[in-house]
Design a protein around this motif. Structure first.
Motif, short mmCIF file in Angstrom:
data_model
loop_
_atom_site.label_atom_id
_atom_site.label_comp_id
_atom_site.label_asym_id
_atom_site.label_seq_id
_atom_site.Cartn_x
_atom_site.Cartn_y
_atom_site.Cartn_z
N GLN A 44 27.98 41.33 39.87
CA GLN A 44 27.16 42.21 38.71
C GLN A 44 26.90 41.36 37.69
O GLN A 44 26.13 41.58 36.71
CB GLN A 44 27.87 43.38 38.57
CG GLN A 44 27.62 44.29 40.06
CD GLN A 44 28.63 45.67 39.76
OE1 GLN A 44 29.48 45.84 38.86
NE2 GLN A 44 28.21 46.55 40.56
N SER A 45 27.78 40.14 37.56
CA SER A 45 27.35 39.21 36.32
C SER A 45 27.72 37.77 36.94
O SER A 45 28.34 37.56 37.90
CB SER A 45 28.50 39.72 35.02
OG SER A 45 29.96 39.40 35.52
N GLY A 46 27.54 36.73 36.01
CA GLY A 46 27.81 35.55 36.41
C GLY A 46 26.48 34.80 37.36
O GLY A 46 25.71 35.50 37.43
N ASP A 89 33.09 44.06 40.00
CA ASP A 89 32.36 43.06 39.42
C ASP A 89 33.11 41.74 39.66
O ASP A 89 34.06 41.55 38.97
CB ASP A 89 31.76 43.26 37.94
CG ASP A 89 30.91 41.83 37.56
OD1 ASP A 89 30.46 41.21 38.28
OD2 ASP A 89 30.54 41.79 36.30
N ASP A 90 32.82 40.82 40.33
CA ASP A 90 33.80 39.42 40.49
C ASP A 90 33.25 38.62 39.59
O ASP A 90 33.69 37.64 39.68
CB ASP A 90 33.66 39.08 42.07
CG ASP A 90 32.40 38.77 42.48
OD1 ASP A 90 31.52 38.46 41.82
OD2 ASP A 90 32.24 39.02 43.98
N LYS A 91 32.19 38.88 38.75
CA LYS A 91 31.83 37.88 37.82
C LYS A 91 31.44 36.42 38.38
O LYS A 91 31.35 35.60 37.64
CB LYS A 91 32.92 37.60 36.66
CG LYS A 91 33.09 38.93 35.99
CD LYS A 91 34.13 38.79 34.96
CE LYS A 91 34.58 40.17 34.49
NZ LYS A 91 35.64 40.48 33.22
N SER A 92 31.19 36.43 39.80
CA SER A 92 30.80 35.10 40.32
C SER A 92 32.01 34.05 40.15
O SER A 92 31.83 33.19 40.14
CB SER A 92 29.63 34.53 39.91
OG SER A 92 28.34 35.22 39.99
N ASP A 93 33.33 34.72 40.27
CA ASP A 93 34.39 33.71 39.77
C ASP A 93 35.42 33.89 40.90
O ASP A 93 36.08 35.18 41.29
CB ASP A 93 34.86 34.12 38.40
CG ASP A 93 36.46 33.34 38.06
OD1 ASP A 93 36.15 32.16 38.19
OD2 ASP A 93 37.24 34.31 38.02
N LYS A 99 41.96 38.56 42.47
CA LYS A 99 42.57 40.04 41.52
C LYS A 99 42.06 41.00 42.20
O LYS A 99 42.60 41.98 42.38
CB LYS A 99 42.17 39.58 40.06
CG LYS A 99 42.57 40.79 39.33
CD LYS A 99 42.15 40.50 37.77
CE LYS A 99 40.72 40.90 37.43
NZ LYS A 99 40.54 40.88 36.12
N PHE A 100 40.64 41.12 42.28
CA PHE A 100 40.12 42.38 42.62
C PHE A 100 40.27 42.80 44.34
O PHE A 100 40.52 44.01 44.51
CB PHE A 100 38.72 42.62 42.62
CG PHE A 100 38.22 42.91 40.88
CD1 PHE A 100 38.89 43.84 40.26
CD2 PHE A 100 37.22 42.17 40.39
CE1 PHE A 100 38.80 43.98 38.89
CE2 PHE A 100 37.19 42.49 38.82
CZ PHE A 100 37.84 43.24 38.38
N TYR A 101 40.39 41.62 45.07
CA TYR A 101 40.65 42.07 46.46
C TYR A 101 42.24 42.49 46.61
O TYR A 101 42.36 43.33 47.38
CB TYR A 101 40.35 40.98 47.27
CG TYR A 101 38.86 41.19 47.75
CD1 TYR A 101 38.23 41.77 48.82
CD2 TYR A 101 37.82 40.35 46.97
CE1 TYR A 101 36.91 41.87 48.92
CE2 TYR A 101 36.59 40.39 47.32
CZ TYR A 101 36.10 41.35 48.30
OH TYR A 101 34.67 41.41 48.54
N GLN A 102 43.13 42.02 45.83
CA GLN A 102 44.36 42.47 45.83
C GLN A 102 44.40 44.01 45.41
O GLN A 102 45.14 44.84 45.95
CB GLN A 102 45.32 41.56 44.98
CG GLN A 102 45.51 40.14 45.45
CD GLN A 102 46.50 39.30 44.80
OE1 GLN A 102 46.31 39.36 43.51
NE2 GLN A 102 46.96 38.28 45.32
N ARG A 103 43.72 44.18 44.33
CA ARG A 103 43.71 45.57 43.93
C ARG A 103 43.00 46.50 45.00
O ARG A 103 43.59 47.57 44.98
CB ARG A 103 43.05 45.63 42.53
CG ARG A 103 42.62 46.97 42.04
CD ARG A 103 41.89 47.32 40.63
NE ARG A 103 41.37 48.18 40.12
CZ ARG A 103 42.49 49.20 39.43
NH1 ARG A 103 43.23 48.45 38.98
NH2 ARG A 103 42.02 50.31 39.16
#
Length: 176
Positions: A44-46, A89-93, A99-103
């Motif tokens: 959603q950003s990046g 939002d993975d920020k294209s990073d 971090k988010f897939y672990q969450r």
């Protein structure tokens, strides 16, 4: 093709795709709960944000459509379960992706994961899915290296990048 028609085609394709994957998973007994949580990240950003801007809206619209019809029938539970998307939002990073897939797995308790946009982001995400044994559908990843690691918890729905041009060459060769 108009953008409205493209969006409608994309939504229908996405719906059939998710439904097929969910029906193909035979481990629903382990998910004996009140909803099916589908987790993923969207840029959603990046740098990739402009490519996937409508995806969260598409995901919510599909979930609304499924839920209006009572959810998805889970045969082993003999009932329909509603679906819920959890999207970050993975920020294209790549590090944010991890971090988010672990969450999604450890906190949000996602039952199935939708991979992020592009192979560079999907590569680390699939390692997380495989580590925790959570099914992941890689909808926008074509790098062969992702699938050559022997991971059993991922599936790709697009042709590997080296094969993309073969259809075009066939088309040119068979033109009348």
């Amino acid at each position: 093709m108009s953008s409205k028609l493209k969006r409608r085609f994309g939504m229908v394709t996405f719906c059939f795709f998710i439904l097929a994957v969910l029906m193909g998973i035979g481990a629903w007994d382990a998910f004996a709960k009140d909803k099916i949580v589908i987790g993923g990240t969207v840029a959603q950003s990046g740098r990739f944000a402009s490519d996937v801007k409508p995806w969260p809206e598409l995901m919510r619209a599909w979930a609304d459509m499924v839920n209006e019809n009572g959810g998805i029938m889970v045969k082993s539970l003999n009932k329909k379960l509603p679906v819920e998307f959890v999207i970050y939002d993975d920020k294209s990073d790549p590090s944010t992706v991890v971090k988010f897939y672990q969450r999604l797995i450890t906190v949000d308790k996602a039952d199935i994961l939708i991979g992020p946009y592009t192979s560079p982001l999907t590569f680390p995400a699939t390692a997380v899915a495989n580590k925790y044994g959570v099914p992941m559908v890689c909808a926008e990843a074509t790098a062969s290296a992702i699938y050559k690691r022997g991971f059993k918890w991922i599936v790709g729905v697009d042709q590997p990048a080296p094969l993309w041009s073969l259809n075009y060459f066939d088309l040119i060769q068979n033109r009348t």
